[in-house]
Design an enzyme around this catalytic site. Sequence first.
Site, PDB file in Angstrom:
ATOM      1  N   ASN A 151     -18.312  30.141  -4.599  1.00 45.57           N
ATOM      2  CA  ASN A 151     -17.663  29.529  -3.439  1.00 45.57           C
ATOM      3  C   ASN A 151     -17.540  30.631  -2.397  1.00 45.57           C
ATOM      4  OD1 ASN A 151     -15.715  28.842  -1.487  1.00 45.57           O
ATOM      5  ND2 ASN A 151     -14.866  27.266  -2.816  1.00 45.57           N
ATOM      6  N   ASP A 208     -16.950  25.092  -7.891  1.00 40.59           N
ATOM      7  CA  ASP A 208     -15.500  25.262  -7.778  1.00 40.59           C
ATOM      8  C   ASP A 208     -14.878  23.936  -8.185  1.00 40.59           C
ATOM      9  OD1 ASP A 208     -12.882  25.479  -7.034  1.00 40.59           O
ATOM     10  OD2 ASP A 208     -13.279  25.994  -4.950  1.00 40.59           O
ATOM     11  N   ASN A 253     -11.661  23.453  -8.962  1.00 38.18           N
ATOM     12  CA  ASN A 253     -10.251  23.360  -8.568  1.00 38.18           C
ATOM     13  C   ASN A 253      -9.368  22.855  -9.712  1.00 38.18           C
ATOM     14  OD1 ASN A 253      -9.678  24.422  -5.931  1.00 38.18           O
ATOM     15  ND2 ASN A 253     -10.967  22.816  -5.064  1.00 38.18           N
ATOM     16  N   ASP A 266     -12.507  34.298  -1.079  1.00 38.45           N
ATOM     17  CA  ASP A 266     -11.386  34.341  -2.027  1.00 38.45           C
ATOM     18  C   ASP A 266     -11.843  34.016  -3.459  1.00 38.45           C
ATOM     19  OD1 ASP A 266     -11.826  31.792  -1.004  1.00 38.45           O
ATOM     20  OD2 ASP A 266      -9.704  31.262  -0.861  1.00 38.45           O
ATOM     21  N   HIS A 267     -13.123  33.715  -3.641  1.00 36.74           N
ATOM     22  CA  HIS A 267     -13.691  33.462  -4.968  1.00 36.74           C
ATOM     23  C   HIS A 267     -14.704  34.552  -5.322  1.00 36.74           C
ATOM     24  CE1 HIS A 267     -12.499  29.086  -5.309  1.00 36.74           C
ATOM     25  NE2 HIS A 267     -12.317  29.294  -4.021  1.00 36.74           N
TER      26      HIS A 267
END
Length: 278
Positions: free
Chosen positions: A7, A147, A149, A247-248
């Site tokens: 991501n 991703d 989540n 952030d990934h």
Amino acid sequence: MRIATWNVNSLKARLGRVEQWLVEVAPDIVCLQETKLADDAFPTMAFAALGYEAVHHGEGRWNGVAILSRSGIDQVVDGFAPGIEPDDEARLLSATCEGVRVMTVYVPNGRALGHPMYHHKLSWLARLRLHLETLARPDEDVVLCGDFNVAPDDRDVWDPAACHGGTHVSQAERTALAEVARWGLVDVFRQRHQEHGLFSWWDYRAGNFHKHLGMRIDLVYASRPLADRLSWVLIDRNARKGKLPSDHAPVVAEFAEPDARGDGSRSGGQVGAQLGQT
DNA sequence: ATGGTCGAGTATCGA
């Protein structure tokens, strides 16, 4: 065959880092999420220059998924397969690369327990299961990455008590994700590495990366025939460091050829769970 | 983590 998922949180903001990473890691197939690009803004030539064919399913400001391949891309399907209630956002792309059915997903975040988007997330995961049933068979080579989540179990979050009551860890989300996997998929990272605290995402805020407050929500699911050929799999934590990171972190998995055994022999021995542990 | 940061885009919203 080396397959990666990442991501990138805006491909426009991240292109330089992504290009450099592709050169260093040399994956054969790459699943990207959150490109945040319209199709006509996708940097096809930048990837072609590095030897990758690419397909992109985007909408502009938000979402957007892509598949890169060094060895061709066919049978491309944008979103859910025909017959499944369509998604009006660009969160799923499927294609066949070198005999492997590849699917890249960016599962809806859900926002908060009980929020309309939370119910949408659960419905979306149920439709993802139908999508697998429609487009693939579990006895073929299938890889579903992205991703999700959802942190599959309590080892996948820094502190289950602190996360309790939030999204990503609720029983309903975990059950919906498990139903996707029950089609015939193996979480290859968890198959190989059982420790607590190996994360793929850390909030930008509050120095969470440096405090090791993260979650493992970026997953590589492989069908059994492919999972049985796993040589190694790791999270490239180094890619979360330095200037302007996503952030990934990417997850990278290496699979042996169909006539070989995935016993790690091709990698020259044991490969750890993460790059860049400090 | 109830947000201290990002990235969209230019006021806020979403994650």
